[in-house]
Design a protein around this motif. Structure first.
Motif, short mmCIF file in Angstrom:
data_model
loop_
_atom_site.label_atom_id
_atom_site.label_comp_id
_atom_site.label_asym_id
_atom_site.label_seq_id
_atom_site.Cartn_x
_atom_site.Cartn_y
_atom_site.Cartn_z
N THR A 277 43.71 40.67 -7.72
CA THR A 277 44.72 39.76 -8.88
C THR A 277 45.35 40.74 -9.44
OG1 THR A 277 43.30 38.18 -8.37
CG2 THR A 277 44.87 38.25 -10.10
N ARG A 278 46.61 41.45 -9.63
CA ARG A 278 47.39 41.81 -10.31
C ARG A 278 48.16 40.84 -11.32
NH1 ARG A 278 49.15 43.59 -14.42
NH2 ARG A 278 50.03 45.96 -14.81
N ASN A 279 48.43 40.10 -12.57
CA ASN A 279 48.92 39.23 -13.28
C ASN A 279 49.21 40.22 -14.55
OD1 ASN A 279 48.22 36.85 -11.31
ND2 ASN A 279 47.20 35.66 -12.71
N ASP B 165 59.68 49.96 -15.01
CA ASP B 165 57.96 50.68 -14.72
C ASP B 165 57.93 50.85 -13.11
OD1 ASP B 165 55.63 50.13 -14.58
OD2 ASP B 165 55.34 48.04 -15.71
N TYR B 166 56.99 51.06 -12.19
CA TYR B 166 56.63 50.72 -11.02
C TYR B 166 57.70 51.88 -10.71
CZ TYR B 166 53.84 46.91 -11.92
OH TYR B 166 52.54 46.62 -11.76
N LYS B 167 57.93 53.09 -11.03
CA LYS B 167 58.95 54.13 -10.59
C LYS B 167 58.00 55.84 -10.40
CE LYS B 167 63.31 52.69 -11.44
NZ LYS B 167 64.31 52.62 -12.21
N GLN C 292 49.13 46.71 -1.95
CA GLN C 292 48.62 47.61 -2.85
C GLN C 292 49.26 47.27 -4.33
OE1 GLN C 292 46.62 52.07 -2.43
NE2 GLN C 292 48.83 51.86 -2.07
N CYS C 293 47.96 47.60 -5.86
CA CYS C 293 49.34 48.07 -6.48
C CYS C 293 49.24 49.23 -6.46
CB CYS C 293 48.31 46.97 -7.83
SG CYS C 293 48.53 47.40 -9.06
N ALA C 294 50.38 49.32 -7.03
CA ALA C 294 50.71 50.91 -7.88
C ALA C 294 49.72 51.55 -8.03
CB ALA C 294 51.99 51.19 -8.23
N GLY C 295 48.96 50.49 -8.99
CA GLY C 295 47.53 51.73 -10.29
C GLY C 295 46.60 52.18 -9.05
N GLY D 1 52.80 46.56 -4.16
CA GLY D 1 52.57 44.91 -4.61
C GLY D 1 53.60 44.14 -5.69
N ALA D 2 54.40 45.21 -6.36
CA ALA D 2 55.16 44.47 -7.73
C ALA D 2 56.26 43.94 -7.42
CB ALA D 2 55.35 45.89 -8.91
N ARG D 3 56.47 44.45 -5.16
CA ARG D 3 57.97 43.48 -5.43
C ARG D 3 57.83 42.19 -4.22
NH1 ARG D 3 59.95 47.19 -8.65
NH2 ARG D 3 60.03 49.05 -8.09
#
Ligand code: HEM
Ligand code: MTE
Ligand code: MO
Length: 389
Positions: free
Chosen positions: A138-140, A321-323, A185-188, A296-298
């Motif tokens: 979970t990424r909130n 962010d997310y770059k 998948q989260c970028a992190g 995942g961010a999108r």
């Protein structure tokens, strides 16, 4: 009947390792299963995930335990009962913007509680190909919004199109249900390993910020065509907004190129189902975007609006962010305008069992892990090396 001593949940929670004894609860009974840990048919590592707490959330995921002989076996290890006053659920704090967040599975490794960011332990991630909803990472970025499904409406709009305002029932009935098995998948993901090379800013994810589900919903393509937004040339984007917002009322947002949104092969979904169930609150109830192969961010959760636009989402999370940047850029020299927003992610793989540094028995060893191609493409080949070469 024997009289058993009473223990509080806090006392039970102190028994999490074989050296402190391994205690678990089932119902209101307390068990010391230290001597069973090595005999557990599912392995000692799995049983230890429940150490110090309740068995029920774990057994709910592994139905092999709902057989009489399992409970009989457990009975031999009973050492006490929970004190009655301990059963009362904690009272909610109304000042806390996160007080309305849903309950979570105790196996999740929490990287941040508010907002909630957590990943499944590696050995549960590869227990099954589809990640159980309760264990899906979970990424909130913000509190989980409380959405009333009856009054929910999804807005779809864009220049030259016909604006739509879709209820949940309309989204389900007007558009064919499409199903897709996709990994998010989260970028992190694996940032804690990157930080061992050089410190990186952000949540210290281990290898579990990645999970797979079977998603069901309407194709974004079908919805955009119904809104008359399918016939444009040149560079266009589809901007999404969530119902989660910060203290100033600014919602989470992100965008993908219109070309991907309209592509039949890309299978971008407005999902209302996850592994055959309605979306859990943490994963975007009642509707989220699922963009296979893309960061995942999108895949915007709690989706409020879809807008076709000549520019990318103005959201902080699309712009600042997310770059990706080259290794010589740091937080003092970074210029977010200079880099494109991440869309597709590259190949990824990790070993989930055994864990780094684990002592393993001599002889044959089963190694488990995951491999993912990124970009929504299939895995063609997985190479495993025993010597790092
Ligand atoms: C299998 C007992 C905790 C995961 C089993 C079986 C027993 C058992 C008797 C074999 C069942 C059969 O095949 O008939 C227990 C007891 C536990 C416990 C007494 C706690 C005191 C857990 C926990 C997890 C877990 C916390 C997961 C986090 C599994 C799995 C299997 C299994 C995945 C299947 C293994 C396989 O078939 O390969 N357990 N278990 N167990 N258990 Fe547990
Ligand atoms: N959508 C909204 N509305 N709010 C968010 O905080 N987080 C994004 C994305 N969608 C987020 C969101 C990020 S960064 C990721 S990695 C995925 O959701 C995570 O999805 P999951 O929590 O279902 O695993
Ligand atoms: Mo993410």
């Amino acid at each position: 009947a024997p009289q058993y001593p009473r223990y509080t949940r806090a006392e039970v929670a102190q028994h999490r390792t074989p050296s402190d004894r391994v205690w678990v609860t089932h119902g209101t009974d307390v068990f010391d299963v230290t001597d069973f840990v090595e005999m557990h048919p599912g392995g000692p590592d799995k049983i230890l995930l429940a150490a110090g707490g309740a068995l029920e959330p774990f057994w709910a995921l592994y139905a092999v335990h709902s057989q009489p002989h399992v409970l009989e076996l457990l009975r031999d290890y009973k050492v006490g009962e929970l004190s009655p006053e301990d059963a009362a659920p904690p009272s909610g704090d109304t000042e806390d913007p996160f007080s309305g967040d849903p309950p979570r599975h105790p196996a999740l490794r929490v990287n941040s509680l508010k907002p909630f960011n957590a990943e499944p332990p590696p050995e549960l991630l590869t227990q099954s190909f589809l990640t159980p909803n309760e264990l899906f990472f979970t990424r909130n970025h913000l509190p989980v919004p409380a959405v009333e499904p009856g009054s929910y409406r999804l807005r779809v709009e864009g220049p030259g199109g016909r604006s739509l305002s879709l209820s949940l029932a309309e989204l389900r009935q007007r558009f064919p249900k499409h199903e897709v098995t996709a990994t998010l998948q989260c970028a992190g993901n694996r940032r804690s390993e990157m930080s061992r090379v050089r410190p990186v800013k952000g949540l210290a994810w281990d290898i579990g910020a990645i999970s797979t589900a079977r998603w069901g919903g309407a194709r974004l393509r079908d919805v955009l065509l119904a809104a008359g937004l399918g016939d444009r040339t040149g560079e266009w984007h589809v901007c999404f907004e969530g119902l989660d917002a910060d203290a100033s009322g600014t919602p989470y947002g992100a965008s993908i190129p219109l070309e991907r949104a309209l592509s039949a092969e890309a299978e971008v979904l407005l999902a209302y189902e996850m592994n055959g169930q309605e979306l859990p609150r943490d994963h975007g109830f009642p509707v989220r975007v699922v963009v296979p192969g893309v960061v995942g961010a999108r895949s915007v959760k709690w989706l409020r609006s879809v807008a076709v636009s000549p520019s990318e989402s103005p959201s902080h999370w699309q712009q600042n962010d997310y770059k990706g940047f080259c290794p010589s850029v740091d937080w003092d020299s970074v210029d977010f305008r200079a880099a494109p927003a991440i869309q597709e992610l590259p190949v990824q793989s990790a070993i989930t069992e055994p864990r780094p540094g684990a002592a393993v028995p001599a002889g044959e060893l089963t190694v488990k892990g995951y491999a993912w191609s990124g970009g929504g493409r299939e895995v063609i080949r997985v190479d495993v090396s025993l010597d790092g070469i």
